[in-house]
Scaffold this active site. Structure first.
Site, PDB file in Angstrom:
ATOM      1  CE  LYS A  49      56.336   3.668 -79.040  1.00  0.00           C
ATOM      2  NZ  LYS A  49      55.203   4.367 -79.637  1.00  0.00           N
ATOM      3  CE1 TYR A 264      53.015  11.757 -75.597  1.00  0.00           C
ATOM      4  CE2 TYR A 264      51.563  11.681 -73.704  1.00  0.00           C
ATOM      5  CZ  TYR A 264      52.198  11.046 -74.741  1.00  0.00           C
ATOM      6  OH  TYR A 264      52.007   9.704 -74.934  1.00  0.00           O
ATOM      7  CE1 TYR A 290      53.813   9.615 -79.114  1.00  0.00           C
ATOM      8  CE2 TYR A 290      51.814   8.502 -78.425  1.00  0.00           C
ATOM      9  CZ  TYR A 290      53.087   8.943 -78.143  1.00  0.00           C
ATOM     10  OH  TYR A 290      53.632   8.735 -76.904  1.00  0.00           O
TER      11      TYR A 290
HETATM   12  C1  LIG Z   1      55.110   5.829 -79.549  1.00  0.00           C
HETATM   13  C2  LIG Z   1      54.323   6.323 -80.705  1.00  0.00           C
HETATM   14  C3  LIG Z   1      54.892   7.209 -81.657  1.00  0.00           C
HETATM   15  C4  LIG Z   1      56.254   7.797 -81.513  1.00  0.00           C
HETATM   16  O1  LIG Z   1      57.278   6.876 -81.691  1.00  0.00           O
HETATM   17  P1  LIG Z   1      58.664   7.094 -80.914  1.00  0.00           P
HETATM   18  O2  LIG Z   1      59.493   5.961 -81.321  1.00  0.00           O
HETATM   19  O3  LIG Z   1      58.287   7.101 -79.457  1.00  0.00           O
HETATM   20  O4  LIG Z   1      59.200   8.415 -81.336  1.00  0.00           O
HETATM   21  C5  LIG Z   1      54.129   7.584 -82.739  1.00  0.00           C
HETATM   22  N1  LIG Z   1      52.876   7.139 -82.883  1.00  0.00           N
HETATM   23  C6  LIG Z   1      52.292   6.307 -81.994  1.00  0.00           C
HETATM   24  C7  LIG Z   1      50.888   5.912 -82.240  1.00  0.00           C
HETATM   25  C8  LIG Z   1      52.990   5.877 -80.879  1.00  0.00           C
HETATM   26  O5  LIG Z   1      52.395   5.056 -80.007  1.00  0.00           O
END
Ligand SMILES: *Cc1c(COP(=O)(O)O)cnc(C)c1O
Length: 334
Positions: A49, A264, A290
């Site tokens: 991010k 999720y 993720y």
């Molecule tokens: C937000 C996030 C993602 C996914 O990215 P997007 O742009 O939301 O698809 C992947 N890995 C981590 C650790 C994240 O925080």
């Protein structure tokens, strides 16, 4: 494509390293695995991010904002990096956290990312799962405006055409890095959620005519919805960049959503195994929501023989290891 015409504030430690994973490659018997360390962007322990926030926060400041509002799941890495960026820039930050898992234990509710949100001085509201989070942000923004404040609303995951510029920039960085190293990248694989990372990467890699395919491993939505979200955002991002219509097409957007499990933020066996494997073989920490599921998908596809032994596969590590502290039970240490 001229990225420099978009306002940007440097927040990340860039470029992030692109490193071989020799032990893991050997353990799996090929392909040649590489890791792009976007977990090492620096800001409040880093993550993907931060690249998006370089453009989003610049836009917020350009609009005269004094407060940012964003939303995510309880253990949102996006919320934590937004809180840190706001702290650094002297903006107030209000975070709306959605309970997407129903977990009520103290570690999940208060440790990991939540602890860091609060340390960065953000205020938090907690909302039930299934709340219309975009509408909730808008009503919070309206309240603040009525108080004479200037709120800037950042969508979940920072995923809009402004935020996705961060991953267009990452595409440029990756292609340049690979060129300097003499590395032919055959595939990029990463975890995809709110779609901005994959959308920006795809828009950038296609605009550069790199020929590098991207595979997103989904963590929430089923495949048709995930691919549609990524494609729509990639096309809007391309338009924002001034690229010709039809630059990004459906064939450029591929997601595999077979590794979500029950939902999720809910652990899977594959995620736990992938996190342990990376920790033990490479000394690298993935996250439970993720990158752990993304790597579980990559490992499974490797075992199915989907990649050539001599291909170079880059796993984009999107960060999130702080979330490990919210899931002690998943690793048998609760
Ligand atoms: C937000 C996030 C993602 C996914 O990215 P997007 O742009 O939301 O698809 C992947 N890995 C981590 C650790 C994240 O925080």
């Amino acid at each position: 494509m001229n990225l420099a015409r978009f306002p940007r504030i440097r927040l990340g430690h860039l470029p992030t390293p692109l490193e071989p994973m020799e032990n893991l490659s050997k353990h799996l018997g090929g392909p040649k695995l590489w890791i792009k360390r976007d977990d090492a962007t620096g800001l409040s322990t880093g993550g993907n991010k931060t690249r998006k926030l370089e453009y989003l926060m610049a836009d917020a400041l350009a609009q005269g904002a004094d407060t940012v509002i964003t939303q995510g799941a309880t253990q949102s890495n996006h919320a934590r990096q937004t809180a840190a960026a706001a702290a650094k820039l002297g903006l107030a930050c209000h975070i709306l956290l959605e309970d997407r898992t129903g977990y009520e234990d103290a570690a999940y509710a208060h440790s990991g990312n939540v602890l860091l949100d609060l340390l960065h001085g953000a205020t938090i509201s907690r909302l039930a799962g299934g709340t219309d989070m975009a509408a909730a942000m808008e009503s919070r923004a309206a309240e603040l405006r009525a108080e004479g404040r200037k709120p800037y609303v950042i969508p979940g995951g920072g995923s809009n055409p402004v935020g996705a510029l961060g991953y267009v920039n990452a595409a440029l960085e990756l292609v340049n890095q690979a060129a300097e190293m003499g590395l032919r990248i055959d595939h990029v694989v990463h975890a995809t959620g709110s779609a901005g990372t994959q959308a920006g990467l795809v828009a950038g890699l296609v605009a550069l005519n790199s020929g590098i395919p991207v595979l997103g491993i989904g963590v929430r939505a089923p495949r048709p919805a995930q691919e549609a979200n990524v494609l729509a955002l990639a096309q809007r991002t391309a338009a924002h960049l001034g690229l010709p219509d039809n630059t990004v097409r459906a064939e450029h957007v591929v997601a595999n959503c077979d590794y979500v499990g029950q939902g999720y933020g809910i652990p899977t066996e594959g995620m736990v195994a992938a996190i342990k494997l990376l920790a033990e073989k490479e000394g690298i920490l993935l996250d439970p929501v993720y990158s752990g599921k993304g790597m579980a998908g990559l490992i499974d596809l490797i075992r199915q023989g989907r990649f050539g032994k001599d291909e170079n596969v880059v796993f984009l590590h999107t960060g999130g290891a702080v979330g490990l502290f919210a899931y002690p039970d998943a690793f048998g240490v609760g």
